[in-house]
Design a protein around this motif. Structure first.
Motif, mmCIF file in Angstrom:
data_model
loop_
_atom_site.group_PDB
_atom_site.id
_atom_site.type_symbol
_atom_site.label_atom_id
_atom_site.label_comp_id
_atom_site.label_asym_id
_atom_site.label_seq_id
_atom_site.Cartn_x
_atom_site.Cartn_y
_atom_site.Cartn_z
ATOM 1 N N GLY A 94 0.839 -1.190 0.000
ATOM 2 C CA GLY A 94 0.000 0.000 0.000
ATOM 3 C C GLY A 94 0.871 1.235 0.000
ATOM 4 N N PRO A 95 0.349 2.356 0.467
ATOM 5 C CA PRO A 95 1.155 3.574 0.506
ATOM 6 C C PRO A 95 2.259 3.465 1.556
ATOM 7 C CG PRO A 95 -0.967 3.948 1.546
ATOM 8 C CD PRO A 95 -1.014 2.578 0.945
ATOM 9 N N SER A 96 3.403 4.054 1.250
ATOM 10 C CA SER A 96 4.517 4.003 2.191
ATOM 11 C C SER A 96 5.352 5.268 2.095
ATOM 12 C CB SER A 96 5.398 2.780 1.917
ATOM 13 O OG SER A 96 6.041 2.921 0.672
ATOM 14 N N LEU A 97 6.119 5.496 3.128
ATOM 15 C CA LEU A 97 7.067 6.598 3.205
ATOM 16 C C LEU A 97 8.368 6.004 3.702
ATOM 17 C CD1 LEU A 97 7.582 9.674 3.058
ATOM 18 C CD2 LEU A 97 6.895 9.784 5.448
ATOM 19 N N LYS A 98 9.454 6.158 2.913
ATOM 20 C CA LYS A 98 10.723 5.519 3.254
ATOM 21 C C LYS A 98 11.883 6.494 3.143
ATOM 22 C CE LYS A 98 9.172 1.266 1.231
ATOM 23 N NZ LYS A 98 9.235 0.541 -0.003
ATOM 24 N N TYR A 99 12.897 6.234 3.962
ATOM 25 C CA TYR A 99 14.150 6.972 3.891
ATOM 26 C C TYR A 99 15.196 6.050 3.286
ATOM 27 C CZ TYR A 99 18.204 9.749 5.087
ATOM 28 O OH TYR A 99 19.345 10.497 5.003
ATOM 29 N N LYS A 100 15.873 6.515 2.235
ATOM 30 C CA LYS A 100 16.841 5.698 1.519
ATOM 31 C C LYS A 100 18.242 5.974 2.074
ATOM 32 C CE LYS A 100 16.641 6.429 -2.828
ATOM 33 N NZ LYS A 100 16.733 6.670 -4.265
ATOM 34 N N PHE A 101 18.828 4.957 2.741
ATOM 35 C CA PHE A 101 20.191 5.088 3.252
ATOM 36 C C PHE A 101 21.200 4.852 2.135
ATOM 37 C CE2 PHE A 101 17.842 4.315 7.136
ATOM 38 C CZ PHE A 101 18.402 5.252 7.987
ATOM 39 N N THR A 102 20.993 3.785 1.368
ATOM 40 C CA THR A 102 21.790 3.490 0.185
ATOM 41 C C THR A 102 20.826 3.159 -0.944
ATOM 42 O OG1 THR A 102 21.991 1.112 0.605
ATOM 43 C CG2 THR A 102 23.666 2.541 1.598
ATOM 44 N N LYS A 103 21.377 2.822 -2.095
ATOM 45 C CA LYS A 103 20.521 2.495 -3.229
ATOM 46 C C LYS A 103 19.671 1.255 -2.949
ATOM 47 C CE LYS A 103 20.755 1.801 -8.204
ATOM 48 N NZ LYS A 103 21.628 1.688 -9.362
ATOM 49 N N LYS A 104 20.171 0.336 -2.132
ATOM 50 C CA LYS A 104 19.471 -0.923 -1.874
ATOM 51 C C LYS A 104 18.794 -0.996 -0.509
ATOM 52 C CE LYS A 104 22.475 -3.700 -4.805
ATOM 53 N NZ LYS A 104 23.304 -4.896 -4.853
ATOM 54 N N PHE A 105 19.162 -0.147 0.443
ATOM 55 C CA PHE A 105 18.664 -0.256 1.820
ATOM 56 C C PHE A 105 17.783 0.934 2.173
ATOM 57 C CE2 PHE A 105 19.288 0.407 6.446
ATOM 58 C CZ PHE A 105 18.662 -0.747 6.869
ATOM 59 N N LYS A 106 16.515 0.645 2.574
ATOM 60 C CA LYS A 106 15.555 1.690 2.936
ATOM 61 C C LYS A 106 14.822 1.292 4.214
ATOM 62 C CE LYS A 106 14.677 2.222 -1.955
ATOM 63 N NZ LYS A 106 13.725 1.939 -3.016
ATOM 64 N N VAL A 107 14.412 2.296 4.980
ATOM 65 C CA VAL A 107 13.641 2.084 6.204
ATOM 66 C C VAL A 107 12.471 3.055 6.181
ATOM 67 C CG1 VAL A 107 13.694 2.209 8.723
ATOM 68 C CG2 VAL A 107 15.664 1.332 7.499
ATOM 69 N N GLY A 108 11.299 2.572 6.600
ATOM 70 C CA GLY A 108 10.146 3.457 6.584
ATOM 71 C C GLY A 108 8.939 2.869 7.271
ATOM 72 N N VAL A 109 7.780 3.378 6.885
ATOM 73 C CA VAL A 109 6.507 2.937 7.449
ATOM 74 C C VAL A 109 5.495 2.882 6.307
ATOM 75 C CG1 VAL A 109 5.751 5.263 8.072
ATOM 76 C CG2 VAL A 109 4.873 3.315 9.324
ATOM 77 N N GLY A 110 4.540 1.942 6.422
ATOM 78 C CA GLY A 110 3.550 1.811 5.368
ATOM 79 C C GLY A 110 2.247 1.230 5.873
ATOM 80 N N ALA A 111 1.233 1.304 5.033
ATOM 81 C CA ALA A 111 -0.077 0.715 5.317
ATOM 82 C C ALA A 111 -0.277 -0.442 4.343
ATOM 83 C CB ALA A 111 -1.173 1.747 5.150
ATOM 84 N N PHE A 112 -0.792 -1.557 4.850
ATOM 85 C CA PHE A 112 -0.944 -2.754 4.034
ATOM 86 C C PHE A 112 -2.363 -3.296 4.124
ATOM 87 C CE2 PHE A 112 3.477 -2.812 5.585
ATOM 88 C CZ PHE A 112 4.122 -2.684 4.370
ATOM 89 N N PRO A 113 -3.114 -3.277 3.033
ATOM 90 C CA PRO A 113 -4.381 -3.991 3.024
ATOM 91 C C PRO A 113 -4.073 -5.481 3.212
ATOM 92 C CG PRO A 113 -4.210 -2.511 1.154
ATOM 93 C CD PRO A 113 -2.879 -2.555 1.799
ATOM 94 N N SER A 114 -4.772 -6.130 4.134
ATOM 95 C CA SER A 114 -4.417 -7.493 4.509
ATOM 96 C C SER A 114 -5.640 -8.368 4.678
ATOM 97 C CB SER A 114 -3.647 -7.485 5.837
ATOM 98 O OG SER A 114 -2.547 -6.625 5.775
#
Length: 129
Positions: free
Chosen positions: A60-80
């Motif tokens: 679903g929608p998410s907001l992430k911070y990119k540390f490197t090209k391959k590694f990201k950390v964030g928060v999101g909403a997931f229809p489940s």
């Protein structure tokens, strides 16, 4: 007089060409900005388990911070779709996300069940898009 005109013309051309070369050799002073924050929809499918609950989660929608090209950390909403007490119930989960390449580690939170217990699960997902 002809040599004077030729010499003067050569000096003028030399001066003009030196100024033209100096102006074209100047590098761009404005560096390109790299976007470290990205927001969007994740095309992801995940499975999670915990609190006697099995969850099938989609991106679903998410907001992430990119540390490197391959590694990201964030928060999101997931229809489940969660399966608990032998019943399948659709729910919206909110989760922190740790993403490496296309693999995502998630810990979805679904709210409370009918016994006033919080429902948390832990899972692994794969991002297709």
């Amino acid at each position: 007089m002809d040599t004077f005109k030729i010499t003067l013309a050569a000096i003028v051309l030399s001066v003009v060409s030196s100024f033209a070369q100096e102006t074209t050799q100047q590098p761009d002073a404005a560096p390109k900005k790299v976007k470290n924050v990205e927001a969007g929809f994740d095309g992801m499918l995940a499975m999670s388990y915990g609190s006697s609950t099995f969850g099938i989660n989609v991106g679903g929608p998410s907001l992430k911070y990119k540390f490197t090209k391959k590694f990201k950390v964030g928060v999101g909403a997931f229809p489940s779709l969660i399966i608990a007490d032998d019943k399948a119930v659709p729910r919206l989960a909110v989760s922190p996300i740790i993403e490496y390449n296309n693999w995502m580690f998630i810990t979805p939170y679904y709210g409370y069940d009918n016994k006033d217990k919080q429902i948390w699960t832990f899972g692994l997902g794969y991002k297709f898009i």
